[in-house]
Design an enzyme around this catalytic site. Structure first.
Site, PDB file in Angstrom:
ATOM      1  N   SER A 211       0.820  -1.208   0.000  1.00 44.86           N
ATOM      2  CA  SER A 211       0.000   0.000   0.000  1.00 44.86           C
ATOM      3  C   SER A 211       0.853   1.256   0.000  1.00 44.86           C
ATOM      4  O   SER A 211       0.338   2.336  -0.260  1.00 44.86           O
ATOM      5  CB  SER A 211      -0.960   0.006   1.196  1.00 44.86           C
ATOM      6  OG  SER A 211      -0.315  -0.427   2.352  1.00 44.86           O
TER       7      SER A 211
ATOM      8  N   HIS B 266      -3.142  -3.303  -5.937  1.00 43.02           N
ATOM      9  CA  HIS B 266      -3.463  -2.785  -4.607  1.00 43.02           C
ATOM     10  C   HIS B 266      -4.951  -2.956  -4.336  1.00 43.02           C
ATOM     11  O   HIS B 266      -5.783  -2.194  -4.841  1.00 43.02           O
ATOM     12  CB  HIS B 266      -3.049  -1.308  -4.495  1.00 43.02           C
ATOM     13  CG  HIS B 266      -3.251  -0.730  -3.139  1.00 43.02           C
ATOM     14  ND1 HIS B 266      -3.724   0.535  -2.922  1.00 43.02           N
ATOM     15  CD2 HIS B 266      -3.055  -1.269  -1.897  1.00 43.02           C
ATOM     16  CE1 HIS B 266      -3.809   0.761  -1.617  1.00 43.02           C
ATOM     17  NE2 HIS B 266      -3.406  -0.324  -0.984  1.00 43.02           N
TER      18      HIS B 266
ATOM     19  N   GLU C  67      -6.188  -0.831  -7.454  1.00 43.40           N
ATOM     20  CA  GLU C  67      -5.252   0.054  -8.150  1.00 43.40           C
ATOM     21  C   GLU C  67      -4.173  -0.824  -8.796  1.00 43.40           C
ATOM     22  O   GLU C  67      -3.493  -1.584  -8.098  1.00 43.40           O
ATOM     23  CB  GLU C  67      -4.624   1.048  -7.163  1.00 43.40           C
ATOM     24  CG  GLU C  67      -5.627   2.065  -6.618  1.00 43.40           C
ATOM     25  CD  GLU C  67      -5.036   3.020  -5.585  1.00 43.40           C
ATOM     26  OE1 GLU C  67      -5.477   4.177  -5.539  1.00 43.40           O
ATOM     27  OE2 GLU C  67      -4.141   2.611  -4.815  1.00 43.40           O
TER      28      GLU C  67
ATOM     29  N   ASN D   4      -4.736   6.827  -1.408  1.00 47.02           N
ATOM     30  CA  ASN D   4      -4.065   7.265  -0.182  1.00 47.02           C
ATOM     31  C   ASN D   4      -3.375   8.612  -0.340  1.00 47.02           C
ATOM     32  O   ASN D   4      -2.993   9.243   0.638  1.00 47.02           O
ATOM     33  CB  ASN D   4      -3.055   6.210   0.281  1.00 47.02           C
ATOM     34  CG  ASN D   4      -3.755   5.060   0.986  1.00 47.02           C
ATOM     35  OD1 ASN D   4      -4.876   5.221   1.485  1.00 47.02           O
ATOM     36  ND2 ASN D   4      -3.131   3.901   1.002  1.00 47.02           N
TER      37      ASN D   4
END
Ligand SMILES: NC(=O)c1ccc[n+]([C@@H]2O[C@H](COP(=O)([O-])OP(=O)(O)OC[C@H]3O[C@@H](n4cnc5c(N)ncnc54)[C@H](O)[C@@H]3O)[C@@H](O)[C@H]2O)c1
Length: 404
Positions: A129, A150, A162, A204
């Site tokens: 991540s 991801h 992702e 993120n």
């Protein structure tokens, strides 16, 4: 095989899959792959962990069948496709490996070196991540075998994946492999988006100001946490940033923010707040420790979360001052992040909107908001905030003036 460019469809058949790391993410990913018809080989460094994960997955499948979500035949067939390997060395030859071991670059590099040596043709994916996939692939003979996939937590329920690439994927075979991986994710019922291996990837990274603006305003005493959360919920967010970080864990959220900040050379846009650092050093980690921003009773009900309903409406009114309006400030910052990511060619605008809606449950994507509010208006708002709070956090991306 795909890496020679001979067979770009290597992932088209239900190839055997190996999942390395049988924790929260690895188990969930194994479930998805087995439900999609793949034989899945689970392996974990801790003795018995993969076997225990398989038992938990069997129980999950029985529960799903009991509730009528899948048929009993499906549950049995899926369960029979889950296998356990004692070590990475003992894995059979597979078409795809998904690594979901501990988030540590040295551990992942060693794992990928072993995987490259033992797996002749497999696509090697990491569920990292926060680590750079190019760094994970750096010691390999064929780094273009390595991609990021991801998944989000919990993998069986979250649709977004992702698909991460870096300079090491910039070969013809590498490009074909990324396309094949995206297609495979679609067949697994997921929605893939493409992003470079930039710190935080899409979700993120773009989500940072959702937490940061709230913490800055509450930390400065401009608003209380419950009223801020209410204002954000009224704007369409499912949860406010204060209650959400209490749920995620203040320490977990701080670690993600700190990682993005460090990896961007301590860009002031991502600097963690003293407010959150103080919560973590005081052990106020959120729901899991009984207190975070709010304090929770034994039933998990927040005790000090009394929102001022009329104030939440006043501060977010159309003519309310920008600096005191958490919704306007947060949206301006989210749009700025998204525009900047796209201007740097890390991802497309469409993928950023999809990622934020599916990965964070935002009611709209940042580009949808940008078009509604007006990118030029957002640039003006950020210029105002930058004047009021100098230091670089609010500097508008030059691309905002051309967006739209
Ligand atoms: N938890 C999340 O919300 C989330 C979301 C997306 C991605 N990730 C990433 O997924 C990966 C796994 O996270 P998790 O939450 O499942 O962690 P976890 O701690 O639940 O599981 C990790 C598992 O990997 C095993 N392991 C450690 N080193 C290993 C090795 N060398 N070989 C084989 N197994 C090994 C551990 O024994 C453990 O069972 C991490 O890279 C994490 O950053 C986590």
């Amino acid at each position: 095989m795909i890496l020679n460019g001979d067979d770009p469809d290597v992932l088209a058949a239900p190839v055997p899959v190996a999942v390395v790391g049988a924790g929260a993410m690895g188990s969930g990913i194994a479930q998805i792959a087995a439900q999609a018809g793949h034989d899945v080989h689970l392996v974990d460094a801790v003795d018995g962990a993969a076997r225990a994960a398989r038992e938990r997955l069997h129980a999950t499948l029985s529960r799903l069948a009991g509730k009528g979500k899948i048929s009993a035949e499906d549950a049995a067939a899926t369960a029979s496709r889950l296998h356990v390997a004692p070590t990475v060395r003992a894995l059979p030859q597979v078409g795809l490996v998904i690594e979901a071991a501990v988030e540590d670059l040295t551990v992942k590099q060693a794992l990928f070196a072993e995987l490259e040596a033992r797996q002749d043709a497999a696509v090697l994916a990491t569920n990292t991540s926060s680590l750079d996939t190019s760094a994970i692939a750096s010691g390999l003979h064929r780094p273009d075998r390595v991609i990021g996939l991801h998944f989000f937590n919990p993998p069986p329920l979250m649709r977004l994946v992702e698909v991460i690439h870096g300079p090491h994927n910039a070969t013809e075979a590498g490009g074909a492999l990324l396309d094949a991986a995206s297609e495979l994710m679609r067949r697994w019922g997921k929605t893939p988006v493409r992003c470079t291996s930039t710190p935080g990837f899409i979700v993120n990274r773009v989500a940072r100001p959702f937490y940061g603006e709230a913490q800055r305003m509450v930390g400065a005493g401009e608003i209380d946490p419950a009223t801020l959360d209410l204002a954000m919920r009224d704007a369409g967010f499912r949860m406010g940033p204060m209650e959400l970080t209490d749920l995620i864990g203040q320490d977990v959220n701080l670690a993600v923010g700190t990682s993005v900040w460090e990896q961007t050379g301590r860009d002031p846009r991502y600097e963690p707040t003293d407010y959150q650092r103080d919560l973590v050093s005081a052990g106020r980690l959120g729901r899991k420790s009984g207190a975070g921003v709010f304090t929770y009773d034994d039933a998990g009900v927040a005790q000090n979360a009394h929102a001022d309903v009329s104030r939440a409406a006043t501060i977010t009114a159309a003519d309310a001052p920008l600096a005191g309006n958490p919704v306007a400030r947060t949206l301006a910052m989210l749009v700025n992040e998204a525009v900047d990511l796209v201007a740097r060619d890390e991802a497309t605008a469409e993928d950023v909107d999809t990622a934020m809606r599916l990965g964070t449950n935002y009611p709209k994507g940042p580009f949808e908001w940008g078009r509604e509010i007006g990118f030029a208006t957002i640039a003006d708002q950020l210029t105002d905030l930058d004047r009021r709070y100098p230091g670089g956090r609010y500097r508008p991306s030059p691309a905002l003036r051309d967006a739209g």
